[in-house]
Design a protein around this motif. Structure first.
Motif, PDB file in Angstrom:
ATOM      1  N   LYS A 170       0.834  -1.199   0.000  1.00 13.06           N
ATOM      2  CA  LYS A 170       0.000   0.000   0.000  1.00 13.06           C
ATOM      3  C   LYS A 170       0.877   1.261   0.000  1.00 13.06           C
ATOM      4  CE  LYS A 170      -3.834  -2.021   2.663  1.00 13.06           C
ATOM      5  NZ  LYS A 170      -4.613  -1.916   3.934  1.00 13.06           N
ATOM      6  N   PRO A 171       0.430   2.311  -0.711  1.00 16.15           N
ATOM      7  CA  PRO A 171       1.218   3.556  -0.716  1.00 16.15           C
ATOM      8  C   PRO A 171       1.461   4.100   0.684  1.00 16.15           C
ATOM      9  CG  PRO A 171      -0.464   3.613  -2.422  1.00 16.15           C
ATOM     10  CD  PRO A 171      -0.741   2.389  -1.595  1.00 16.15           C
ATOM     11  N   GLU A 172       0.468   4.001   1.571  1.00 16.26           N
ATOM     12  CA  GLU A 172       0.630   4.546   2.923  1.00 16.26           C
ATOM     13  C   GLU A 172       1.606   3.729   3.765  1.00 16.26           C
ATOM     14  OE1 GLU A 172      -3.446   2.378   2.813  1.00 16.26           O
ATOM     15  OE2 GLU A 172      -2.176   3.596   1.494  1.00 16.26           O
ATOM     16  N   ALA A 173       1.963   2.506   3.292  1.00 16.06           N
ATOM     17  CA  ALA A 173       2.933   1.685   4.031  1.00 16.06           C
ATOM     18  C   ALA A 173       4.373   2.119   3.764  1.00 16.06           C
ATOM     19  CB  ALA A 173       2.769   0.218   3.658  1.00 16.06           C
ATOM     20  N   SER A 174       4.555   3.009   2.788  1.00 15.44           N
ATOM     21  CA  SER A 174       5.903   3.473   2.469  1.00 15.44           C
ATOM     22  C   SER A 174       6.518   4.236   3.635  1.00 15.44           C
ATOM     23  CB  SER A 174       5.890   4.350   1.218  1.00 15.44           C
ATOM     24  OG  SER A 174       5.459   3.618   0.088  1.00 15.44           O
ATOM     25  N   ALA A 175       5.689   4.998   4.353  1.00 15.13           N
ATOM     26  CA  ALA A 175       6.203   5.743   5.509  1.00 15.13           C
ATOM     27  C   ALA A 175       6.714   4.779   6.582  1.00 15.13           C
ATOM     28  CB  ALA A 175       5.113   6.647   6.078  1.00 15.13           C
ATOM     29  N   LEU A 176       5.977   3.685   6.782  1.00 16.59           N
ATOM     30  CA  LEU A 176       6.414   2.681   7.747  1.00 16.59           C
ATOM     31  C   LEU A 176       7.735   2.044   7.312  1.00 16.59           C
ATOM     32  CD1 LEU A 176       6.087   0.722  10.114  1.00 16.59           C
ATOM     33  CD2 LEU A 176       4.571  -0.661   8.666  1.00 16.59           C
ATOM     34  N   ALA A 177       7.831   1.669   6.023  1.00 18.16           N
ATOM     35  CA  ALA A 177       9.058   1.063   5.518  1.00 18.16           C
ATOM     36  C   ALA A 177      10.237   2.017   5.639  1.00 18.16           C
ATOM     37  CB  ALA A 177       8.864   0.640   4.061  1.00 18.16           C
ATOM     38  N   LYS A 178      10.018   3.299   5.361  1.00 17.92           N
ATOM     39  CA  LYS A 178      11.085   4.283   5.466  1.00 17.92           C
ATOM     40  C   LYS A 178      11.555   4.437   6.909  1.00 17.92           C
ATOM     41  CE  LYS A 178      12.241   9.072   4.304  1.00 17.92           C
ATOM     42  NZ  LYS A 178      11.749  10.339   3.686  1.00 17.92           N
ATOM     43  N   ALA A 179      10.611   4.455   7.852  1.00 17.05           N
ATOM     44  CA  ALA A 179      10.979   4.568   9.260  1.00 17.05           C
ATOM     45  C   ALA A 179      11.769   3.349   9.719  1.00 17.05           C
ATOM     46  CB  ALA A 179       9.727   4.749  10.111  1.00 17.05           C
ATOM     47  N   LEU A 180      11.322   2.167   9.314  1.00 17.56           N
ATOM     48  CA  LEU A 180      12.029   0.945   9.695  1.00 17.56           C
ATOM     49  C   LEU A 180      13.437   0.898   9.110  1.00 17.56           C
ATOM     50  CD1 LEU A 180       9.257  -1.791   9.346  1.00 17.56           C
ATOM     51  CD2 LEU A 180      10.336  -1.000  11.457  1.00 17.56           C
ATOM     52  N   SER A 181      13.572   1.259   7.848  1.00 10.38           N
ATOM     53  CA  SER A 181      14.890   1.213   7.214  1.00 10.38           C
ATOM     54  C   SER A 181      15.848   2.200   7.868  1.00 10.38           C
ATOM     55  CB  SER A 181      14.773   1.512   5.713  1.00 10.38           C
ATOM     56  OG  SER A 181      14.368   2.851   5.492  1.00 10.38           O
ATOM     57  N   GLY A 182      15.324   3.349   8.299  1.00 10.05           N
ATOM     58  CA  GLY A 182      16.172   4.326   8.982  1.00 10.05           C
ATOM     59  C   GLY A 182      16.700   3.800  10.309  1.00 10.05           C
ATOM     60  N   MET A 183      15.887   3.021  11.018  1.00 12.64           N
ATOM     61  CA  MET A 183      16.346   2.432  12.278  1.00 12.64           C
ATOM     62  C   MET A 183      17.324   1.292  12.022  1.00 12.64           C
ATOM     63  SD  MET A 183      12.779   2.310  14.435  1.00 12.64           S
ATOM     64  CE  MET A 183      11.514   3.530  14.120  1.00 12.64           C
ATOM     65  N   LEU A 184      17.037   0.481  10.992  1.00  7.98           N
ATOM     66  CA  LEU A 184      17.882  -0.675  10.707  1.00  7.98           C
ATOM     67  C   LEU A 184      19.279  -0.264  10.225  1.00  7.98           C
ATOM     68  CD1 LEU A 184      15.326  -3.022   8.909  1.00  7.98           C
ATOM     69  CD2 LEU A 184      16.174  -3.211  11.254  1.00  7.98           C
ATOM     70  N   GLN A 185      19.393   0.872   9.560  1.00  7.68           N
ATOM     71  CA  GLN A 185      20.690   1.278   9.043  1.00  7.68           C
ATOM     72  C   GLN A 185      21.686   1.599  10.151  1.00  7.68           C
ATOM     73  OE1 GLN A 185      19.523   4.866   6.838  1.00  7.68           O
ATOM     74  NE2 GLN A 185      20.738   6.106   8.257  1.00  7.68           N
ATOM     75  N   LYS A 186      21.196   1.823  11.373  1.00  7.79           N
ATOM     76  CA  LYS A 186      22.096   2.084  12.503  1.00  7.79           C
ATOM     77  C   LYS A 186      22.724   0.802  13.033  1.00  7.79           C
ATOM     78  CE  LYS A 186      19.235   6.018  13.891  1.00  7.79           C
ATOM     79  NZ  LYS A 186      18.365   6.586  14.955  1.00  7.79           N
ATOM     80  N   PHE A 187      22.228  -0.343  12.562  1.00 10.02           N
ATOM     81  CA  PHE A 187      22.734  -1.640  13.017  1.00 10.02           C
ATOM     82  C   PHE A 187      23.024  -2.506  11.786  1.00 10.02           C
ATOM     83  CE2 PHE A 187      19.803   0.183  16.067  1.00 10.02           C
ATOM     84  CZ  PHE A 187      20.554   0.183  17.240  1.00 10.02           C
ATOM     85  N   PRO A 188      24.052  -2.150  11.027  1.00 11.96           N
ATOM     86  CA  PRO A 188      24.255  -2.769   9.707  1.00 11.96           C
ATOM     87  C   PRO A 188      24.837  -4.179   9.732  1.00 11.96           C
ATOM     88  CG  PRO A 188      26.028  -1.232  10.190  1.00 11.96           C
ATOM     89  CD  PRO A 188      25.052  -1.111  11.328  1.00 11.96           C
ATOM     90  N   ASP A 189      25.300  -4.654  10.873  1.00 10.68           N
ATOM     91  CA  ASP A 189      26.008  -5.929  10.902  1.00 10.68           C
ATOM     92  C   ASP A 189      25.120  -7.132  11.184  1.00 10.68           C
ATOM     93  OD1 ASP A 189      28.412  -4.601  10.432  1.00 10.68           O
ATOM     94  OD2 ASP A 189      28.753  -4.256  12.566  1.00 10.68           O
ATOM     95  N   TYR A 190      23.811  -6.921  11.243  1.00  9.71           N
ATOM     96  CA  TYR A 190      22.908  -8.009  11.589  1.00  9.71           C
ATOM     97  C   TYR A 190      22.233  -8.590  10.341  1.00  9.71           C
ATOM     98  CZ  TYR A 190      23.479  -6.694  16.458  1.00  9.71           C
ATOM     99  OH  TYR A 190      24.013  -6.430  17.694  1.00  9.71           O
ATOM    100  N   GLU A 191      22.129  -9.914  10.320  1.00  6.53           N
ATOM    101  CA  GLU A 191      21.378 -10.578   9.257  1.00  6.53           C
ATOM    102  C   GLU A 191      19.885 -10.377   9.506  1.00  6.53           C
ATOM    103  OE1 GLU A 191      20.610 -15.071   7.451  1.00  6.53           O
ATOM    104  OE2 GLU A 191      22.108 -14.730   9.034  1.00  6.53           O
ATOM    105  N   ILE A 192      19.148 -10.050   8.456  1.00 12.91           N
ATOM    106  CA  ILE A 192      17.723  -9.743   8.583  1.00 12.91           C
ATOM    107  C   ILE A 192      16.927 -10.661   7.662  1.00 12.91           C
ATOM    108  CG2 ILE A 192      15.945  -7.979   8.262  1.00 12.91           C
ATOM    109  CD1 ILE A 192      18.067  -5.886   8.982  1.00 12.91           C
TER     110      ILE A 192
END
Length: 272
Positions: free
Chosen positions: A160-182
């Motif tokens: 959904k288009p409105e889910a893009s904000a959620l994905a962007k927020a999650l990716s911003g948090m995940l980028q602070k912990f780059p060494d973990y397998e997801i």
């Protein structure tokens, strides 16, 4: 003058004594051998080696089979008790250092994942998504569960288009912990899919996991090699598929941030 009946004194026979020389040499060698054999039972390895070398130099000047002999069942290359203790102490110290380092890394990982969970919980609360997102930290992973209706239309894998904000927020948090397998996994209920786009719930669940992962990876600060999509279909339910409420809980996408330093008995689990 007549020499009749003249008697001659018989000459004394002289025996051949040449055999005495090799006999004396043989006795000397035997005496030296017995001395060495006696020394083998009383000398330590170092003294025996010195005696062996001196004996070889004196008699032959070569390498003796004594160099290959054993003393009390040990060769001259066998470590002494002191060397064994030293080697054991060195290994123990190395193991302790490795264990201490691993414990420090595990502690740091725990702090990282707790920090990330706190950020996620705060975002969920501020965004009013408490009914659609949940987090859980266990011995194998930090698990983020997202309800399917927050991401996809019914029976579809299009985000959904409105889910893009959620994905962007999650990716911003995940980028602070780059060494973990997801690991991103898709799940459905047990109602068979009934459209021309997907042949089974497996196909639908995998397509949803892949599509949501691709939106996360639009953040170029994330490393794609650390991400993997997987579809489980209806085969990992968390609720009863006999009710609508249960089926709604089973339709979900899970983001698993896998621990690198797990307890020996823990295993990676995808469902909470």
């Amino acid at each position: 003058m007549s020499k009749k009946n003249k008697k001659h004194e018989p000459h004394e026979e002289h025996n051949d004594e040449s055999w005495l020389l090799p006999y004396s040499d043989l006795m000397t060698l035997l005496l030296a051998l017995f001395i060495v054999l006696y020394g083998m039972s009383t000398l330590d390895a170092k003294k025996f080696e010195e005696l062996s070398q001196a004996f070889n130099a004196a008699l032959t000047g070569g390498v003796s089979v004594l160099d290959q002999s054993t003393i009390n069942g040990k060769t001259k290359n066998t470590p002494t008790k002191e060397q064994d203790n030293q080697n054991t102490s060195t290994l123990t110290a190395q193991n302790m250092t490795q264990l201490q380092k691993r414990n420090e890394l595990r502690k740091q990982e725990e702090e990282d994942l707790e920090k990330l969970k706190k950020q996620l919980d705060q975002y969920i609360k501020q965004s009013g998504l408490t009914s659609q997102l949940a987090t859980k930290l266990n011995q194998s992973q930090l698990l983020i569960t997202i309800s399917d209706n927050a991401l996809f239309p019914s029976g579809s894998a299009l985000v959904k288009p409105e889910a893009s904000a959620l994905a962007k927020a999650l990716s911003g948090m995940l980028q602070k912990f780059p060494d973990y397998e997801i690991l991103i996994s898709g799940h459905t209920d047990n109602v068979p899919i009934d459209n021309d786009q997907f042949a089974s719930n497996w196909d639908l669940s995998f397509a949803r996991a892949r599509n949501f992962m691709e939106i996360l990876l639009q953040n170029n600060k994330l490393d794609p090699k650390m991400f993997s999509p997987i579809g489980y279909g209806e085969y990992h339910p968390v609720a009863d598929n006999n009710t609508e409420v249960g089926r709604a809980k089973n339709r979900r996408v899970e983001i698993s941030i896998i621990r690198k330093y797990q307890d020996p008995d823990s295993q990676v689990t995808i469902t909470p």
